[in-house]
Design a protein around this motif. Structure first.
Motif: not given
Length: 295
Positions: A113-118, A124-129, A147-151, A153-157
């Motif tokens: 990923a070129n940015e952490s949001e990638g 999340e796209a995979i988890a959604d399906t 895996i970025d720790l901020d990421v 923390e976000q996707v763990a929800a």
């Protein structure tokens, strides 16, 4: 995954035995009996130690099916790593239809990923399906990115992302992951040499390559910690697990595990697929002697 089947303790990332260049399902079944008899708490087919990247799609599916068919009640978390959403989703569908209880996925490798949001977008796209629970797999040595720790923390929800295997070898990362994720988020230590420290810090358990070879040692370490016998657990880590882990760091996890299992007579062939090379000579003898010192 049913709530009573949530894995904890030490899960074994199974090697994939080969015979005459084909997957040896008879030996895989014997291996599962070996680790289950040693007290392992769950099975992880088609992971790094299972040489997943060297398996065809049909081989990947059949290894999962053999594992599920012989799990005898143990949870099965199947490797489903890939470089695209499409590939990962297809592997998740395969694992689900084969009866796996969950899947283990990495960040894409080759192109990060070129940015952490990638990273978060991908997960999340995979988890959604996804039809079964997802465990993230942090292994920067193979993916080129942590895996970025901020990421994390976000996707763990996300309700479908339920845990993490950390094979970074960075124990500060692991403790931060513990601190920054929900209490019911499952944290597994993937670095065998850090299992004692992880379990005494509150980890759910470990997903450890050497549990193929010395499952009794991993079970004994857990039992010692649960019984409050910290000195015994530390001794098992330092004398039985860590010396073999150093061999893994030098020679690779699948080759070392296969050499150790071959020395024990659990498998008949220590063959690997290119680019991995089977061990021989001094390395194989040294691993055999280390296995002999373990229970």
């Amino acid at each position: 995954m049913t709530p009573d089947l949530k894995p904890e303790g030490v899960l074994c990332p199974l090697i994939t035995p080969f015979s005459d260049k084909s997957v040896d399902h008879t030996t895989l079944t014997s291996l599962i009996d070996h680790v289950r008899g040693g007290g392992i708490d769950g099975l992880v087919p088609c992971g790094t130690t299972g040489e997943f990247a060297s398996l065809s799609h049909s081989e990947h599916e059949n290894v999962i099916r053999t594992t599920v068919d012989n799990a005898n009640g143990l949870p099965v978390i199947a490797g489903a790593a890939g470089t695209s959403e499409f590939e990962v989703n297809k592997k998740i569908e395969t694992a689900s239809s084969a009866g796996a209880d969950g899947v283990l996925i990495t960040l894409p490798y080759f192109h990060g990923a070129n940015e952490s949001e990638g990273q978060s977008d991908f997960f999340e796209a995979i988890a959604d399906t996804a039809s079964i629970p997802i465990y993230l797999y942090n292994i920067p040595a193979c993916t080129g990115q942590q895996i970025d720790l901020d990421v994390l923390e976000q996707v763990a929800a996300h309700e479908q992302i339920v845990g993490l295997k950390d094979s970074s070898g960075d124990f500060n990362y692991f403790t931060e992951a513990l601190r920054r994720t929900p209490e019911d988020f499952q944290l597994f230590e993937g670095y065998d040499s850090q299992l004692f420290a992880a379990l005494t810090s509150g980890a759910t358990g470990g997903i450890n390559a050497l549990s193929n070879v010395i499952p009794d040692s991993f079970s004994a370490l857990q039992e010692s910690i649960e019984a409050g016998n910290i000195a015994s657990a530390r001794r098992i880590q330092s004398t039985q697990i860590s010396p073999l882990f150093q061999e893994c760091l030098e020679h690779g996890f699948a080759p070392v595990c296969k050499a150790g299992l071959d020395a024990q007579g659990v498998i008949d062939s220590s063959s690997t697929r290119p680019p991995l090379v089977s061990l021989s000579g001094d390395a194989q003898e040294r691993i055999g002697s280390l296995v002999d010192r373990s229970p």
